[in-house]
Structures are given as structure tokens and as C-alpha cells.
Design an enzyme around this catalytic site. Structure first.
Site, PDB file in Angstrom:
ATOM      1  N   GLU A 162       0.822  -1.217   0.000  1.00 14.05           N
ATOM      2  CA  GLU A 162       0.000   0.000   0.000  1.00 14.05           C
ATOM      3  C   GLU A 162       0.855   1.267   0.000  1.00 14.05           C
ATOM      4  OE1 GLU A 162      -3.478  -0.152   2.485  1.00 14.05           O
ATOM      5  OE2 GLU A 162      -3.499  -2.331   2.431  1.00 14.05           O
ATOM      6  N   TYR A 170      -2.733   5.031   7.272  1.00 15.69           N
ATOM      7  CA  TYR A 170      -2.046   3.748   7.504  1.00 15.69           C
ATOM      8  C   TYR A 170      -0.835   3.621   6.594  1.00 15.69           C
ATOM      9  CZ  TYR A 170      -1.016  -1.218   6.716  1.00 15.69           C
ATOM     10  OH  TYR A 170      -0.364  -2.414   6.550  1.00 15.69           O
TER      11      TYR A 170
HETATM   12  P1  NAD Z   1      -2.700  -7.313  12.987  1.00 16.81           P
HETATM   13  O1  NAD Z   1      -3.408  -6.030  13.215  1.00 16.81           O
HETATM   14  O2  NAD Z   1      -3.478  -8.579  12.892  1.00 16.81           O
HETATM   15  O3  NAD Z   1      -1.618  -7.528  14.157  1.00 16.81           O
HETATM   16  C1  NAD Z   1      -0.841  -6.488  14.666  1.00 16.81           C
HETATM   17  C2  NAD Z   1      -0.210  -6.950  15.973  1.00 16.81           C
HETATM   18  O4  NAD Z   1       0.630  -5.881  16.461  1.00 16.81           O
HETATM   19  C3  NAD Z   1      -1.242  -7.243  17.075  1.00 16.81           C
HETATM   20  O5  NAD Z   1      -0.910  -8.445  17.740  1.00 16.81           O
HETATM   21  C4  NAD Z   1      -1.102  -6.054  18.012  1.00 16.81           C
HETATM   22  O6  NAD Z   1      -1.413  -6.364  19.363  1.00 16.81           O
HETATM   23  C5  NAD Z   1       0.358  -5.680  17.833  1.00 16.81           C
HETATM   24  N1  NAD Z   1       0.628  -4.272  18.153  1.00 16.81           N
HETATM   25  C6  NAD Z   1      -0.064  -3.191  17.723  1.00 16.81           C
HETATM   26  N2  NAD Z   1       0.456  -2.068  18.268  1.00 16.81           N
HETATM   27  C7  NAD Z   1       1.501  -2.465  19.051  1.00 16.81           C
HETATM   28  C8  NAD Z   1       2.424  -1.773  19.866  1.00 16.81           C
HETATM   29  N3  NAD Z   1       2.380  -0.429  20.005  1.00 16.81           N
HETATM   30  N4  NAD Z   1       3.383  -2.478  20.517  1.00 16.81           N
HETATM   31  C9  NAD Z   1       3.453  -3.831  20.387  1.00 16.81           C
HETATM   32  N5  NAD Z   1       2.565  -4.544  19.652  1.00 16.81           N
HETATM   33  C10 NAD Z   1       1.603  -3.869  18.981  1.00 16.81           C
HETATM   34  O7  NAD Z   1      -1.817  -7.079  11.688  1.00 16.81           O
HETATM   35  P2  NAD Z   1      -1.377  -8.106  10.557  1.00 16.81           P
HETATM   36  O8  NAD Z   1      -2.399  -8.116   9.491  1.00 16.81           O
HETATM   37  O9  NAD Z   1      -0.924  -9.370  11.169  1.00 16.81           O
HETATM   38  O10 NAD Z   1      -0.107  -7.326   9.963  1.00 16.81           O
HETATM   39  C11 NAD Z   1       1.174  -7.492  10.548  1.00 16.81           C
HETATM   40  C12 NAD Z   1       2.170  -6.630   9.802  1.00 16.81           C
HETATM   41  O11 NAD Z   1       2.204  -6.973   8.424  1.00 16.81           O
HETATM   42  C13 NAD Z   1       1.858  -5.133   9.860  1.00 16.81           C
HETATM   43  O12 NAD Z   1       3.069  -4.438  10.011  1.00 16.81           O
HETATM   44  C14 NAD Z   1       1.221  -4.860   8.500  1.00 16.81           C
HETATM   45  O13 NAD Z   1       1.457  -3.514   8.107  1.00 16.81           O
HETATM   46  C15 NAD Z   1       1.972  -5.829   7.617  1.00 16.81           C
HETATM   47  N6  NAD Z   1       1.231  -6.293   6.422  1.00 16.81           N
HETATM   48  C16 NAD Z   1      -0.025  -6.809   6.538  1.00 16.81           C
HETATM   49  C17 NAD Z   1      -0.680  -7.273   5.389  1.00 16.81           C
HETATM   50  C18 NAD Z   1      -2.058  -7.892   5.484  1.00 16.81           C
HETATM   51  O14 NAD Z   1      -2.666  -8.185   4.437  1.00 16.81           O
HETATM   52  N7  NAD Z   1      -2.612  -8.140   6.676  1.00 16.81           N
HETATM   53  C19 NAD Z   1      -0.055  -7.209   4.149  1.00 16.81           C
HETATM   54  C20 NAD Z   1       1.233  -6.659   4.080  1.00 16.81           C
HETATM   55  C21 NAD Z   1       1.872  -6.220   5.224  1.00 16.81           C
HETATM   56  P1  TYD Z   2      -9.111  -4.545   3.783  1.00 16.30           P
HETATM   57  O1  TYD Z   2      -9.266  -5.980   4.171  1.00 16.30           O
HETATM   58  O2  TYD Z   2      -9.451  -3.490   4.774  1.00 16.30           O
HETATM   59  O3  TYD Z   2      -7.616  -4.393   3.269  1.00 16.30           O
HETATM   60  P2  TYD Z   2      -6.894  -3.124   2.550  1.00 16.30           P
HETATM   61  O4  TYD Z   2      -7.773  -1.952   2.568  1.00 16.30           O
HETATM   62  O5  TYD Z   2      -5.702  -2.934   3.422  1.00 16.30           O
HETATM   63  O6  TYD Z   2      -6.565  -3.589   1.167  1.00 16.30           O
HETATM   64  O7  TYD Z   2      -9.983  -4.274   2.495  1.00 16.30           O
HETATM   65  C1  TYD Z   2      -9.757  -4.996   1.283  1.00 16.30           C
HETATM   66  C2  TYD Z   2     -10.659  -4.405   0.225  1.00 16.30           C
HETATM   67  O8  TYD Z   2     -12.014  -4.676   0.587  1.00 16.30           O
HETATM   68  C3  TYD Z   2     -10.546  -2.883   0.110  1.00 16.30           C
HETATM   69  O9  TYD Z   2     -10.687  -2.520  -1.261  1.00 16.30           O
HETATM   70  C4  TYD Z   2     -11.733  -2.369   0.899  1.00 16.30           C
HETATM   71  C5  TYD Z   2     -12.768  -3.460   0.707  1.00 16.30           C
HETATM   72  N1  TYD Z   2     -13.720  -3.648   1.824  1.00 16.30           N
HETATM   73  C6  TYD Z   2     -15.092  -3.655   1.580  1.00 16.30           C
HETATM   74  O10 TYD Z   2     -15.556  -3.487   0.437  1.00 16.30           O
HETATM   75  N2  TYD Z   2     -15.934  -3.856   2.636  1.00 16.30           N
HETATM   76  C7  TYD Z   2     -15.470  -4.024   3.911  1.00 16.30           C
HETATM   77  O11 TYD Z   2     -16.299  -4.179   4.862  1.00 16.30           O
HETATM   78  C8  TYD Z   2     -14.058  -4.029   4.151  1.00 16.30           C
HETATM   79  C9  TYD Z   2     -13.495  -4.211   5.529  1.00 16.30           C
HETATM   80  C10 TYD Z   2     -13.213  -3.845   3.056  1.00 16.30           C
END
Ligand code: NAD
Ligand code: TYD
Length: 344
Positions: free
Chosen positions: A135, A158
């Protein structure tokens, strides 16, 4: 091809109680028995120790309840646990929350990363892997893909906070020759994802025959990767990546949100009439697409789970773990810490 490998002895994983972090803890305990993991997590709303119930019994695993915004605590933990490598996942991760409350995104994602970089350098850690997101590159039109040299152009609070963190990590490499690595991954899906994100939210609503809220016209495109493939990529980059480098990680699997939601309904045997179009997300990025050629040519990494199989596995997982979902919806999961460790 990169051949030298680094295997950490004492690995700090931040954010290990979240979605990707907990999958990563399981992955490393299974694949790297010589590595001790310290999982550092503040247990925000997104952290859930129930994700790690099995890991608790493993002698290679330890949980510490700490906030990365606490700079002194970062120094203490690095020294106390003789940390030699860090995989940094802890973050505020949900775009919609960043729109309504951006402050904590800067505090955790930017200042928290600064604290960790300082502490890890002071402790002479050998590897620091920043887990980043696609992103930060902004939004694509109908064609083209993000490569590692695409300029950063974040659009949401974000992604802006994640881009700032990536820039700090990069500065630590260029200024101090501190051995950093950055990955930038596309949208993950799989077990233990908090049901505010698209897939678990839709699965959770569908199972209760509640409306499925699709933002705007539903034609925004995301590139979906199963979380197990992301974990494999993270371990590969940590152990084989070249310090100072950025690696894009993606599924080569673009879908519109509507395609994803319809596939979920199909697998769950629910009617498409549950789809409800709602107001669009402000500044909603139209399309993300990752070019992961570097990961493939340098390491031979590639996604192993097809979207069809991965989605079926994911729908089945949430069906088989309804109590996990229900504990989150009721807030019960936040009492898990007390059961495990006593009152905070
Ligand atoms: P998530 O929100 O499920 O988990 C985040 C974790 O970080 C939680 O366990 C939370 O308690 C902890 N946390 C938050 N603030 C904190 C703080 N101040 N100190 C210590 N711990 C803290 O997120 P996720 O989806 O597992 O993503 C993990 C990482 O991967 C993030 O850095 C995110 O930007 C990155 N990422 C996520 C995706 C995705 O699709 N979910 C894709 C690419 C990168
Ligand atoms: P999301 O899972 O929040 O991931 P990101 O915005 O980080 O890609 O959302 C994925 C896509 O789905 C995004 O285009 C927003 C859309 N979306 C909906 O249409 N409805 C929803 O309730 C949510 C949470 C996301």
C-alpha cells in the site's frame, strides 16, 4: 541467486499475537527448531494469545507483553534475551481505523519502529526485517505493477505511517550500515485474521446471514496471497536476503472485491442477495498489483497455495473455529491474557 544463509539463534518477533505474526510464530517453530522466538506484543484489540495456545508449550517460544512505543523496554528486551535478529510486524494495520484515528498509527508504526531500530542497532543485531505493505506504493490504474523501484506514494494514514517506517529502516542501512531488510507484501488471507478485514468479515457475516458491506462499486482490485506463503517469504528473506534490499511479495492473483465476496458466498452456499453496497472508503485505492519477480529469481520463492484452494481452506477454518470468532465479537478473547498470565 543468493546462497549465504543466516539462521537466527534468538529471534524477536514483534506483533506475534496478530494475524500474520501468529502464523509466522507457528511457521518458524515448525521449520527452524534451532531458533528461539521472543514474541513481543502489546495485545491491542488486534492481538490475541488464543492464536498461540499451542506455541505456549514449546520451549523455543516466549511471550513478552510490551509496547514498542516504550523505548526503554525495547533496549531492555534486546539485552535480556540476547536478540540477534528481528522480524518487525507490530503495527496498527487497518486502513478504516487510520481514517478515523490516525494518531496511534504514527505513534506505533513510526515512533515504535524508530525505538526498535535504535535498540536493535545498540544490541548489534545481525538482521532487522521490516514487514511492509504494497500500500506504500499508492494506487494503480487498470495496467502496470508495483516493483521494488516504484516510488512510494501512500494515500491513507495507515500507508503513510508504513511508508515513513520503511524510510527510517532504509536510513538505518544507508547511514549506519545496520543490516536491514524490507518486504512489501500484498493482501494476506488465512487463519487468525481479525474479522474487521475483508475476508473474515464477509465470512463472519455470511455465516450469520447478515448483509455483506461492499464499499463503492466493489471493483477495487487487490492481489491476494495466502498467509502461509507470506510466512515462507519472510523466513526466506530473513535468512537469505541481502541487507539493504527491498523484496516485493505477492500472489500474482488479482481479484475485484466483488469476485472475492461472490466466491465466499458460493463456498458457503449463501445467496448473493446478502451483498449490500455501502458508501465508499475515503481515498479508496483502486488497484494494487505486485511484481514479485525478484523473490522468484533470487530465491526461487513462489506462492504455493492457489486462491481457489486457499479460500476453501480459509472458509473451512472459520467454520471449524466459530468459537474463536465468537470470542472476538464478544470481546471475551481479551480476557485470555488474564487466564494465561494472571491479572494485568
Ligand atoms: P494485525 O493487526 O493482525 O496484528 C498487529 C499486531 O501488532 C497485534 O498483535 C497487536 O497487538 C500488535 N501491536 C499493535 N500495536 C503495538 C504496539 N504499540 N506495541 C506492540 N505490539 C503492537 O496485523 P497483521 O495483518 O498481522 O499485519 C502485521 C504486519 O504486516 C503489519 O506491520 C502490517 O502492516 C503488515 N502487512 C499486513 C498485510 C495484510 O494483508 N494483513 C499485508 C502486508 C503487510
Ligand atoms: P481490507 O481488508 O481493509 O484491506 P486493505 O484496505 O488494506 O486492502 O480491504 C480490502 C478491500 O475490501 C478494500 O478494497 C476495501 C474493501 N472492503 C469492503 O468493500 N468492505 C469491507 O467491509 C471491508 C473491511 C473492506
Amino acid at each position: 541467486m543468493s546462497s549465504a544463509t543466516y539462521t537466527p539463534r534468538h529471534l524477536l518477533i514483534t506483533g506475534g499475537a496478530g494475524f500474520i505474526g501468529s502464523n509466522l510464530v507457528h511457521y518458524i517453530l515448525e521449520h527452524a527448531p534451532g531458533t528461539h522466538i521472543v514474541n513481543l506484543d502489546a495485545l491491542t484489540y488486534a492481538g490475541n494469545l488464543a492464536n498461540l495456545a499451542d506455541a505456549q508449550k514449546n520451549p523455543n517460544y516466549k511471550f513478552v507483553h510490551v509496547d514498542i512505543r516504550d523505548a526503554d523496554a525495547m533496549n531492555r528486551i534486546m539485552a535480556e534475551h540476547e536478540i540477534d535478529a528481528v522480524i518487525h510486524l507490530a503495527a496498527e494495520s487497518h486502513v478504516d481505523r487510520s481514517i478515523t484515528g490516525p494518531g496511534v498509527f504514527v505513534e506505533t508504526n513510526v515512533s515504535g519502529t524508530l525505538n526498535l531500530l535504535r535498540a536493535a542497532r545498540e544490541a548489534r543485531a545481525q538482521r532487522f526485517l521490516q514487514v511492509g505493505t504494497d500500500e506504500v506504493y499508492g494506487s494503480l490504474g487498470p495496467t502496470g505493477m508495483f516493483t521494488e523501484t516504484t516510488p512510494l506514494d501512500p494515500h491513507s494514514p495507515y500507508s503513510a505511517s508504513k511508508a515513513a517506517a520503511d524510510h527510517l529502516v532504509s536510513a538505518w542501512w544507508h547511514t549506519y550500515q545496520f543490516p536491514t531488510l524490507i518486504t512489501r507484501c500484498s493482501n494476506n488471507y488465512g487463519p487468525y485474521q481479525f474479522p474487521e478485514k475483508l475476508l473474515p468479515l464477509m465470512i463472519n457475516n455470511a455465516r450469520q446471514s447478515k448483509p455483506l458491506p461492499v464499499y463503492g462499486d466493489g471493483l477495487n482490485v487487490r492481489d491476494w496471497l495466502h498467509v502461509h506463503d507470506h510466512c515462507a517469504a519472510l523466513w526466506t528473506v530473513l535468512t537469505r536476503g541481502r541487507p539493504g534490499e527491498v523484496y516485493n511479495v505477492g500472489g500474482n492473483n488479482e481479484k475485484t472485491n466483488l469476485e472475492v465476496v461472490r466466491a465466499v458466498l458460493g463456498l458457503m452456499g449463501k445467496p448473493e442477495s446478502l451483498i449490500t453496497y455501502v458508501k465508499d472508503r475515503p481515498g479508496h485505492d483502486r488497484r494494487y498489483a505486485i511484481d514479485a519477480t525478484k523473490m522468484m529469481t533470487e530465491f526461487g520463492w513462489k506462492p504455493s497455495v492457489t486462491f481457489e484452494t486457499g479460500l476453501r481452506m480459509t472458509v473451512d477454518w472459520y467454520r471449524d473455529h466459530q468459537s474463536w470468532l465468537e470470542q472476538i465479537v464478544s470481546g471475551e478473547y481479551q480476557r485470555y491474557y488474564e487466564q494465561m498470565y494472571g491479572r494485568r
